[in-house]
Motif scaffolding. Structure first.
Motif, PDB file in Angstrom:
ATOM      1  N   ALA A 204     -11.974  18.446 -11.735  1.00  0.00           N
ATOM      2  CA  ALA A 204     -11.812  18.883 -13.129  1.00  0.00           C
ATOM      3  C   ALA A 204     -12.874  19.902 -13.529  1.00  0.00           C
ATOM      4  O   ALA A 204     -13.964  19.936 -12.956  1.00  0.00           O
ATOM      5  CB  ALA A 204     -11.890  17.671 -14.059  1.00  0.00           C
ATOM      6  N   ASP A 205     -12.533  20.700 -14.540  1.00  0.00           N
ATOM      7  CA  ASP A 205     -13.500  21.628 -15.131  1.00  0.00           C
ATOM      8  C   ASP A 205     -14.217  20.996 -16.314  1.00  0.00           C
ATOM      9  O   ASP A 205     -15.290  21.429 -16.703  1.00  0.00           O
ATOM     10  CB  ASP A 205     -12.796  22.901 -15.617  1.00  0.00           C
ATOM     11  N   GLY A 206     -13.603  19.985 -16.904  1.00  0.00           N
ATOM     12  CA  GLY A 206     -14.182  19.303 -18.046  1.00  0.00           C
ATOM     13  C   GLY A 206     -13.573  17.929 -18.206  1.00  0.00           C
ATOM     14  O   GLY A 206     -12.462  17.670 -17.725  1.00  0.00           O
ATOM     15  N   LEU A 207     -14.310  17.051 -18.878  1.00  0.00           N
ATOM     16  CA  LEU A 207     -13.893  15.670 -19.050  1.00  0.00           C
ATOM     17  C   LEU A 207     -13.860  15.291 -20.525  1.00  0.00           C
ATOM     18  O   LEU A 207     -14.730  15.713 -21.294  1.00  0.00           O
ATOM     19  CB  LEU A 207     -14.868  14.725 -18.339  1.00  0.00           C
ATOM     20  N   ILE A 208     -12.871  14.476 -20.883  1.00  0.00           N
ATOM     21  CA  ILE A 208     -12.816  13.873 -22.204  1.00  0.00           C
ATOM     22  C   ILE A 208     -12.612  12.379 -21.979  1.00  0.00           C
ATOM     23  O   ILE A 208     -11.584  11.958 -21.439  1.00  0.00           O
ATOM     24  CB  ILE A 208     -11.691  14.461 -23.074  1.00  0.00           C
ATOM     25  N   ILE A 209     -13.619  11.600 -22.368  1.00  0.00           N
ATOM     26  CA  ILE A 209     -13.605  10.163 -22.144  1.00  0.00           C
ATOM     27  C   ILE A 209     -13.736   9.464 -23.495  1.00  0.00           C
ATOM     28  O   ILE A 209     -14.654   9.750 -24.252  1.00  0.00           O
ATOM     29  CB  ILE A 209     -14.775   9.736 -21.233  1.00  0.00           C
ATOM     30  N   SER A 210     -12.822   8.550 -23.762  1.00  0.00           N
ATOM     31  CA  SER A 210     -12.889   7.779 -25.000  1.00  0.00           C
ATOM     32  C   SER A 210     -13.127   6.315 -24.638  1.00  0.00           C
ATOM     33  O   SER A 210     -12.333   5.699 -23.927  1.00  0.00           O
ATOM     34  CB  SER A 210     -11.604   7.935 -25.809  1.00  0.00           C
ATOM     35  N   PHE A 211     -14.227   5.770 -25.140  1.00  0.00           N
ATOM     36  CA  PHE A 211     -14.686   4.442 -24.767  1.00  0.00           C
ATOM     37  C   PHE A 211     -14.142   3.352 -25.681  1.00  0.00           C
ATOM     38  O   PHE A 211     -14.353   3.395 -26.888  1.00  0.00           O
ATOM     39  CB  PHE A 211     -16.223   4.391 -24.787  1.00  0.00           C
ATOM     40  N   ALA A 212     -13.481   2.391 -25.070  1.00  0.00           N
ATOM     41  CA  ALA A 212     -13.097   1.174 -25.782  1.00  0.00           C
ATOM     42  C   ALA A 212     -14.337   0.286 -25.857  1.00  0.00           C
ATOM     43  O   ALA A 212     -15.155   0.281 -24.932  1.00  0.00           O
ATOM     44  CB  ALA A 212     -11.990   0.453 -25.021  1.00  0.00           C
ATOM     45  N   GLU A 213     -14.451  -0.433 -26.945  1.00  0.00           N
ATOM     46  CA  GLU A 213     -15.607  -1.315 -27.111  1.00  0.00           C
ATOM     47  C   GLU A 213     -15.156  -2.766 -27.041  1.00  0.00           C
ATOM     48  O   GLU A 213     -14.333  -3.202 -27.838  1.00  0.00           O
ATOM     49  CB  GLU A 213     -16.277  -1.032 -28.458  1.00  0.00           C
ATOM     50  N   HIS A 214     -15.673  -3.477 -26.052  1.00  0.00           N
ATOM     51  CA  HIS A 214     -15.415  -4.909 -25.908  1.00  0.00           C
ATOM     52  C   HIS A 214     -16.723  -5.644 -26.119  1.00  0.00           C
ATOM     53  O   HIS A 214     -17.648  -5.493 -25.321  1.00  0.00           O
ATOM     54  CB  HIS A 214     -14.862  -5.218 -24.510  1.00  0.00           C
ATOM     55  N   ASN A 215     -16.815  -6.390 -27.190  1.00  0.00           N
ATOM     56  CA  ASN A 215     -18.035  -7.135 -27.518  1.00  0.00           C
ATOM     57  C   ASN A 215     -19.274  -6.243 -27.533  1.00  0.00           C
ATOM     58  O   ASN A 215     -20.337  -6.608 -27.048  1.00  0.00           O
ATOM     59  CB  ASN A 215     -18.220  -8.314 -26.558  1.00  0.00           C
ATOM     60  N   GLY A 216     -19.114  -5.041 -28.057  1.00  0.00           N
ATOM     61  CA  GLY A 216     -20.235  -4.131 -28.229  1.00  0.00           C
ATOM     62  C   GLY A 216     -20.577  -3.281 -27.019  1.00  0.00           C
ATOM     63  O   GLY A 216     -21.529  -2.511 -27.053  1.00  0.00           O
ATOM     64  N   THR A 217     -19.800  -3.391 -25.943  1.00  0.00           N
ATOM     65  CA  THR A 217     -20.131  -2.636 -24.738  1.00  0.00           C
ATOM     66  C   THR A 217     -18.848  -2.152 -24.052  1.00  0.00           C
ATOM     67  O   THR A 217     -17.760  -2.214 -24.616  1.00  0.00           O
ATOM     68  CB  THR A 217     -21.025  -3.493 -23.801  1.00  0.00           C
ATOM     69  N   TYR A 218     -18.987  -1.639 -22.825  1.00  0.00           N
ATOM     70  CA  TYR A 218     -17.856  -1.102 -22.069  1.00  0.00           C
ATOM     71  C   TYR A 218     -16.824  -2.178 -21.766  1.00  0.00           C
ATOM     72  O   TYR A 218     -17.163  -3.346 -21.585  1.00  0.00           O
ATOM     73  CB  TYR A 218     -18.339  -0.530 -20.724  1.00  0.00           C
ATOM     74  N   SER A 219     -15.574  -1.759 -21.614  1.00  0.00           N
ATOM     75  CA  SER A 219     -14.548  -2.687 -21.140  1.00  0.00           C
ATOM     76  C   SER A 219     -14.865  -3.034 -19.685  1.00  0.00           C
ATOM     77  O   SER A 219     -15.448  -2.237 -18.943  1.00  0.00           O
ATOM     78  CB  SER A 219     -13.156  -2.048 -21.233  1.00  0.00           C
ATOM     79  N   ALA A 220     -14.492  -4.224 -19.263  1.00  0.00           N
ATOM     80  CA  ALA A 220     -14.759  -4.672 -17.891  1.00  0.00           C
ATOM     81  C   ALA A 220     -14.072  -3.757 -16.878  1.00  0.00           C
ATOM     82  O   ALA A 220     -14.650  -3.441 -15.823  1.00  0.00           O
ATOM     83  CB  ALA A 220     -14.308  -6.114 -17.706  1.00  0.00           C
TER      84      ALA A 220
END
Length: 183
Positions: free
Chosen positions: A69-85
């Motif tokens: 890729a030339d660029g990334l777009i990442i949208s973070f889900a929040e599970h209990n205040g942190t990253y999804s498992a």
């Protein structure tokens, strides 16, 4: 410009994947590939498992997708205040290939939730560690109250302020590519 977009969740109805895909559509002339984390299922990372199986194909495939890729777009889900498992596990496996998982790609970080917090805790965590994992962070945007600002039937943001923030973020991503092209 090839944009790789994904929601850091394995939910089939991920609002973060929806937000990442919509935001990628705002990059003028971009060739967008949207990843589904369900295509990268892996055993739970652990050193004993790694010694036994090495670097699994899904982790190598994910790492290669980022590299192409030339660029990334990442949208973070929040599970209990942190990253999804699901995301954290994939990230952990990919970081064993190379700690610079994101390979110095220009990146937009997003996060959203149905509530007023906009997944701000996980976004702050991701921003705080970005430099250690090869992220060229161009923008970070938290979108609170997803269902109040996004029309799921039309597949677009309806709030002008949120749309303006997302558009500015994509311009920061695209301007980087233009500068590199002109150099």
């Amino acid at each position: 410009m090839k944009i790789l977009a994904f929601g850091a969740s394995n939910s089939k109805n991920s609002i973060n994947k929806t937000l990442a895909e919509f935001t990628a559509s705002l990059v003028p002339g971009a060739d967008v590939e949207v990843l589904d984390l369900n295509d990268f299922e892996l055993p739970i990372f652990g050193e004993d498992i790694e010694k036994k199986i090495g670097q699994p194909e899904p982790a190598r495939k994910f790492f290669a997708k980022i590299g192409s890729a030339d660029g990334l777009i990442i949208s973070f889900a929040e599970h209990n205040g942190t990253y999804s498992a699901a995301y954290k596990n994939l990230f952990d496996w990919a970081s064993r290939i190379d700690q610079k998982v994101f390979q110095d790609k220009p990146t937009i970080y997003l996060a959203t939730s149905p509530g007023p917090g906009g997944a701000g805790s996980v976004l702050a965590s991701a921003e705080g560690s970005a430099e250690f994992f090869g992220v060229d962070l161009r923008a970070a945007v938290s979108v609170p109250n997803f269902y109040d600002v996004f029309d799921t039937r039309k597949g677009r943001v309806t709030d002008p302020d949120v749309l303006s923030e997302l558009t500015a973020a994509t311009q920061a991503l695209a301007m980087r590519e233009v500068a590199e092209h002109d150099a």
